[in-house]
Motif scaffolding. Structure first.
Motif, PDB file in Angstrom:
ATOM      1  N   GLY A   1       2.866  10.541   1.253  1.00  0.00           N
ATOM      2  CA  GLY A   1       1.437  10.782   1.413  1.00  0.00           C
ATOM      3  C   GLY A   1       0.575  10.423   0.217  1.00  0.00           C
ATOM      4  N   THR A   2       1.193   9.942  -0.863  1.00  0.00           N
ATOM      5  CA  THR A   2       0.368   9.676  -2.042  1.00  0.00           C
ATOM      6  C   THR A   2      -0.549   8.474  -1.845  1.00  0.00           C
ATOM      7  OG1 THR A   2       2.237   8.478  -2.946  1.00  0.00           O
ATOM      8  CG2 THR A   2       1.877  10.680  -3.795  1.00  0.00           C
ATOM      9  N   CYS A   3      -0.259   7.627  -0.874  1.00  0.00           N
ATOM     10  CA  CYS A   3      -1.104   6.454  -0.693  1.00  0.00           C
ATOM     11  C   CYS A   3      -2.198   6.706   0.339  1.00  0.00           C
ATOM     12  CB  CYS A   3      -0.259   5.257  -0.266  1.00  0.00           C
ATOM     13  SG  CYS A   3       0.568   5.492   1.304  1.00  0.00           S
ATOM     14  N   THR A   4      -2.330   7.952   0.774  1.00  0.00           N
ATOM     15  CA  THR A   4      -3.327   8.282   1.793  1.00  0.00           C
ATOM     16  C   THR A   4      -4.704   7.742   1.438  1.00  0.00           C
ATOM     17  OG1 THR A   4      -2.113  10.262   2.337  1.00  0.00           O
ATOM     18  CG2 THR A   4      -4.391  10.181   3.050  1.00  0.00           C
ATOM     19  N   GLY A   5      -5.096   7.938   0.187  1.00  0.00           N
ATOM     20  CA  GLY A   5      -6.414   7.487  -0.245  1.00  0.00           C
ATOM     21  C   GLY A   5      -6.566   5.981  -0.093  1.00  0.00           C
ATOM     22  N   LEU A   6      -5.525   5.254  -0.443  1.00  0.00           N
ATOM     23  CA  LEU A   6      -5.562   3.792  -0.337  1.00  0.00           C
ATOM     24  C   LEU A   6      -5.670   3.352   1.110  1.00  0.00           C
ATOM     25  CD1 LEU A   6      -2.974   2.318  -2.858  1.00  0.00           C
ATOM     26  CD2 LEU A   6      -5.374   1.738  -2.644  1.00  0.00           C
TER      27      LEU A   6
ATOM     28  N   ILE B   1      -2.981   5.127  12.011  1.00  0.00           N
ATOM     29  CA  ILE B   1      -2.286   4.206  11.098  1.00  0.00           C
ATOM     30  C   ILE B   1      -0.882   4.735  10.803  1.00  0.00           C
ATOM     31  CG2 ILE B   1      -2.242   3.294   8.736  1.00  0.00           C
ATOM     32  CD1 ILE B   1      -4.327   1.938  10.360  1.00  0.00           C
ATOM     33  N   LYS B   2      -0.824   6.047  10.570  1.00  0.00           N
ATOM     34  CA  LYS B   2       0.479   6.674  10.317  1.00  0.00           C
ATOM     35  C   LYS B   2       1.410   6.447  11.492  1.00  0.00           C
ATOM     36  CE  LYS B   2      -0.494  10.684   7.423  1.00  0.00           C
ATOM     37  NZ  LYS B   2      -0.520  12.140   7.354  1.00  0.00           N
TER      38      LYS B   2
ATOM     39  N   ILE C   1       0.848  -1.198   0.000  1.00  0.00           N
ATOM     40  CA  ILE C   1       0.000   0.000   0.000  1.00  0.00           C
ATOM     41  C   ILE C   1       0.880   1.243   0.000  1.00  0.00           C
ATOM     42  CG2 ILE C   1      -1.724   1.300   1.300  1.00  0.00           C
ATOM     43  CD1 ILE C   1      -2.932  -1.244   0.246  1.00  0.00           C
ATOM     44  N   CYS C   2       1.846   1.245   0.927  1.00  0.00           N
ATOM     45  CA  CYS C   2       2.723   2.409   1.048  1.00  0.00           C
ATOM     46  C   CYS C   2       4.097   2.045   0.494  1.00  0.00           C
ATOM     47  CB  CYS C   2       2.837   2.833   2.514  1.00  0.00           C
ATOM     48  SG  CYS C   2       4.068   4.112   2.810  1.00  0.00           S
ATOM     49  N   GLY C   3       4.413   2.615  -0.672  1.00  0.00           N
ATOM     50  CA  GLY C   3       5.673   2.284  -1.324  1.00  0.00           C
ATOM     51  C   GLY C   3       6.878   2.823  -0.579  1.00  0.00           C
ATOM     52  N   CYS C   4       6.707   4.027   0.022  1.00  0.00           N
ATOM     53  CA  CYS C   4       7.850   4.646   0.705  1.00  0.00           C
ATOM     54  C   CYS C   4       8.349   3.784   1.855  1.00  0.00           C
ATOM     55  CB  CYS C   4       7.474   6.020   1.257  1.00  0.00           C
ATOM     56  SG  CYS C   4       7.012   7.196   0.006  1.00  0.00           S
TER      57      CYS C   4
END
Lengths: 809, 111
Positions: A454-459, A443-444, A418-421
């Motif tokens: 932050g680009t995966c926030t929506g996911l 979750i963060k 989900i979060c690539g970073c």
């Protein structure tokens, strides 16, 4: 009776044909010639071998044992030199003459070598077989390699070598990479991904000459004079069917060896498959049609009826981290329509080309999970009229149930990233939710998912929604305005990544729902465009609020206020006299001193503006930009000039800052202060950017406010010299211009990105210099006095007509 | 009875912009949209008399510069949650020139 079959070439097509023939129980005595000293291996997988993901042993299709078990006589490393079709014999290069009943050509193709001067130098190779691959693998890290050709093979070669630490430059003659398979937008994304891998990419580049030294390649010279040093030069510019032997044997040959639907050449006993053939005007480079041909030729050899039919082809690039797919025909045409989906944040691009109710082409980048489904639509010519509105989202969105954006997320396996970073998978987020984390912040904090870019926030929110059900409500991301569903951040990313340099381009590419925007989005877009593309974009006054259009502040009665610039808050008696004269002449009802150390003339009629500006211009004053989302004022104290506590020349620094920053547009107004000592008489610590002078230098702090919110600035950096201070302030101003949402003051922007991130950007000296460079480029366009320009078009400030006079007649 | 008079060249008004025509009874704003159509409205927002000619023109509407009320250029009706109406006058473009119907402007003087 057993017939003799001689096969020329042990490639993938003849290999598959052999398999099919053996499976069907063909009664043939097979002799297999191959110029390469080995049998059939998976040529497509050479790229993973090159990059080190696979070994040669893993890509062998037919082993020596296999050939032996199946009774195939192998003559590897041997060539056929001639064919006597009348006698039905072939001659091998050692002089052996063998007779055949059937002869199968699988001579494949030769790489095309551009006949540049120097193409025969040692170290100039193609990318075709295992030898070439091993040659590239032999190149140690830190060696330089130039690849000519930005197509499929060239890029795979480049990526493979880059993965081995080689310094790779790709030269491509066309304007974008893989132009036969990709449109410009996908080509752009691909290029970006390759550049991120450390590969240098030069498009629209023409090679002129290959330079050598002692017979060995040294560099590639481009026709613009650029010299690219290299230890190895790989040409991957295309292939040509290998037809020499067939031609010499008197077979019908065009681009390739002519074959009919049964894969027979002009001689019924000679057949051909693979890259060497030409069927119905087409030649073949991808494996799918070759395997189809192999099937057909096996049937023909069995005396059965079969026909080769050309099908739609699709392409995937085998470069780790670059998911792209293309199929069909995606050229633009009058009777064609596009459906385009872009998500710049995820680097996803999808384009479907429609003709009537059919998909005829597809290009996908970033997320190719649904590519087979789209390919099926093209291949089967499916009527898509009923699913057109959700087509672009893929198969998960089709079918009876109303489309549910969460279903795709629900369907993801636990190990889906989900979060690539931070490398966080769906399962880890589910576990965190089970352990009590019930919103994004939790979750963060517990998993770090979406805590970096932050680009995966929506996911992440969707995973929360899927897991928690009704207990979780996804906070709606605020769109810019009713004209679009996109957020400021999305739009801005589009402007940057897609190089949108006009408002029309934004409306089009971002799918604006109105013809020309509204009073909310247009000023924001105008700012984003001029900040990101200062040289390309033309400022649009009609998209600015009246104050910035007329360079004065509108008042409640429709009159304006006029504020001339007083650099650093310093004025002179003659300037004051000119201001007083102007106030008298234009009957200005109110003259006020502002909080930013300026003089405000309030109540000037709109039509008098150019005249009063002219008077002030003549006295040496320029617009104070008191109306702007841009640099307003630099407030100063008197510093070392007069003050007994002053540590530095705060007034002088203030003037210099104002002179260098003036005219710059920013997301919101920008106010500065420079105080000569920590007593802070210029109130620097509640400004957007504040400087406190100390004995050892200059403390630069940012993010202050004294309006609806009151905030104290936070220290960004301390620098030793005035020059450094100006440099840092220019850099941080540019960083703010490039990244903040329109109408966010610095303190709001800082709350979103964090002071740490800003500091990191500015502390990086190279980055700092780049920011200042970009700021200066923009200032070449915008650092000027708008008053002087508007005086020249004073008539536009007057009424269009005066009907009162005519009525009086 | 219509009485069309010539006001100015269309180009004198910027696309998505406005200019004023003075009359004995106050100013009329001449708007030009992106499609080169023109509209004439009283230059006063029904809210607080904001000068509509200074607003941002988008589609066939203008946003008042004072408090962002949005007014239809076609009907003069205030859009969205706010209420009110601005008087509109017949205007048209002919051969690249803006024409106004003065008959209506005269009625305005009477009213």
């Amino acid at each position: 009776m057993t017939q003799k079959l001689i096969i020329i070439g042990a490639g993938m097509a003849t290999g598959r044909a052999l398999e099919q023939l053996l499976k069907a129980g063909g009664d043939y005595d097979v002799t297999l010639f191959n110029a390469e000293p080995r049998g059939n291996y998976d040529r497509i997988m050479l790229s993973p071998v090159l990059s080190g993901d696979k070994t040669y042993e893993e890509i062998v299709i037919h082993t020596a044992d296999w050939y032996e078990e199946n009774g195939v006589t192998c003559r590897f490393g041997e060539k056929i030199t001639s064919i006597d079709r009348a006698a039905k014999t072939v001659t091998a290069d050692n002089g052996d003459v063998l007779s055949y009943d059937k002869l199968l050509f699988g001579t494949g193709s030769n790489p095309f070598i551009i006949p540049l001067p120097g193409h025969d130098l040692e170290g100039v190779i193609a990318y075709r077989d295992l030898e070439d691959t091993e040659r590239m693998m032999g190149l140690g890290p830190d060696n330089k390699c130039v690849v000519i050709g930005g197509g499929l093979l060239g890029l795979e070669a480049a990526a493979g070598m880059a993965a081995r630490g080689v310094d790779v430059t790709v030269i491509h003659i066309m304007g974008h990479l893989m132009e036969r398979q990709l449109d410009e937008a996908a080509g752009y994304l691909l290029r970006k991904a390759l550049v991120d891998k450390g590969i240098t990419v030069k498009c629209s580049a023409n090679s002129k000459e290959i330079l050598g030294e002692n017979g060995k390649v040294k560099a590639l010279l481009l026709d613009d004079g650029t010299e690219l040093p290299c230890d190895l030069l790989v040409m991957a510019v295309g292939i040509r069917p290998n037809v020499q032997l067939a031609q010499d044997a008197g077979l019908a040959v065009g681009k390739g060896i002519h074959v009919d639907d049964q894969m027979r050449t002009s001689d019924d006993d000679v057949l051909a498959v693979g890259e060497c053939v030409e069927h119905d005007g087409a030649i073949f480079g991808l494996v799918a049609p070759l395997y189809d041909q192999a099937k057909v030729v096996a049937k023909t050899l069995m005396g059965e009826d079969a026909q080769f039919v050309q099908k739609e082809l699709s392409t995937k690039l085998k470069v780790t981290g670059c998911d792209l797919f293309s199929a069909g025909d995606f050229a633009e045409g009058e009777d064609r329509e596009d459906i385009v989906f872009r998500d710049p944040a995820r680097g996803v691009y999808r384009r479907l080309v429609l003709q009537g109710n059919h998909v005829i082409g597809a290009v996908m980048y970033g997320d190719t999970a649904d590519s087979n489904w789209f390919f099926g639509l093209i291949r089967d010519k499916t009527d898509i009229a009923d699913m057109r509105d959700t087509l672009i989202f893929g198969p998960a969105y089709q079918g009876g149930a109303p489309s549910d954006p969460l279903s795709a997320v629900a369907a993801l396996p636990r190990d889906a990233e989900i979060c690539g970073c931070n490398g966080i998978c769906k399962g880890e987020i589910e576990d965190a939710i089970a352990a009590g984390a019930d919103d994004l912040a939790a979750i963060k904090a517990t998993t770090k998912a979406s805590a970096s870019c932050g680009t995966c926030t929506g996911l992440v929110e969707q995973v929360l929604a899927v897991t928690l059900g009704d207990d979780f409500v996804i906070p709606a991301a605020a769109s810019v305005c009713g004209c679009t569903d996109m957020t400021h951040e999305d739009v801005r990313r589009m402007i940057k990544s897609q190089k949108l340099t006009s408002m029309q381009a934004v409306f089009q590419e971002c799918g604006w729902k109105t013809s020309c925007g509204c009073h909310v989005c247009r000023p924001a877009l105008n700012f984003y465009l001029l900040a990101d593309w200062p040289l390309e974009y033309q400022d649009d006054p009609q998209s600015r609020f009246i104050n910035e259009r007329k360079h004065a502040n509108i008042q409640k009665d429709g009159t304006f206020s006029v504020v001339p610039r007083m650099w650093g808050g310093i004025t002179t008696p003659s300037e004051l006299r000119a201001i007083a004269d102007a106030a008298d002449k234009y009957m200005v009802p109110t003259v006020k001193v502002t909080g930013g150390q300026r003089i405000d003339l309030l109540g000037v009629k709109g039509e008098d503006l150019p005249a009063i500006w002219k008077d002030l211009n003549d006295a040496g004053m320029v617009s104070g930009y008191a109306y702007s989302k841009g640099l307003r004022t630099v407030k100063t104290c008197v510093g070392t000039d007069h003050c007994r506590f002053g540590t530095q020349d705060s007034t002088g620094l203030g003037i210099k800052l104002e002179k260098t920053l003036h005219g710059a547009w920013t997301p919101h107004k920008l106010k500065l202060g420079v105080s000569g000592c920590p007593r802070n008489c210029a109130e620097s610590t509640c400004k957007d950017i504040g400087v406190i002078c100390v004995d050892s230098g200059y403390q630069i702090s940012i993010g202050g406010a004294a309006g609806m919110d009151v905030k104290e600035t936070e220290l960004l950096l301390q620098v030793p010299t005035e020059e450094d201070a100006i440099f840092v302030i220019k850099a941080v101003t540019q960083l703010y211009r490039e990244n903040a949402k329109y109408l966010d003051r610095i303190y709001k922007w800082m709350a979103k990105v964090g002071l740490d991130w800003i500091t990191e950007q500015i502390e990086d000296l190279e980055n700092r210099a780049d920011l200042v460079d970009r700021f200066e480029i923009s200032q070449t366009v915008y650092r000027h006095d708008p008053w002087a320009e508007h005086v020249k078009k004073a008539d536009t400030y007057q009424p269009l007509a005066n009907l009162a006079l005519e009525a009086a007649e | 009875m219509s009485d069309w008079i010539d006001i100015a060249a269309l180009d004198a008004v910027p696309a998505r912009g406005a200019r004023l025509v003075k009359t004995a009874h106050g100013c009329v704003a001449i708007f030009r949209n992106a499609m080169d159509e023109v509209f004439a409205l009283d230059n006063a927002c029904p809210h607080k008399n904001g000068p509509l000619a200074e607003g941002i023109v988008h589609g066939n509407a203008v946003t008042c510069p004072l408090h962002n009320w949005v007014i239809s250029l076609e009907t003069g009706m205030v859009q969205g949650p706010d209420e009110g109406q601005v008087t509109t006058y017949p205007a048209r473009v002919e051969d690249g020139r803006i024409k106004l119907d003065v008959a209506f402007l005269k009625q305005r003087a009477v009213a």
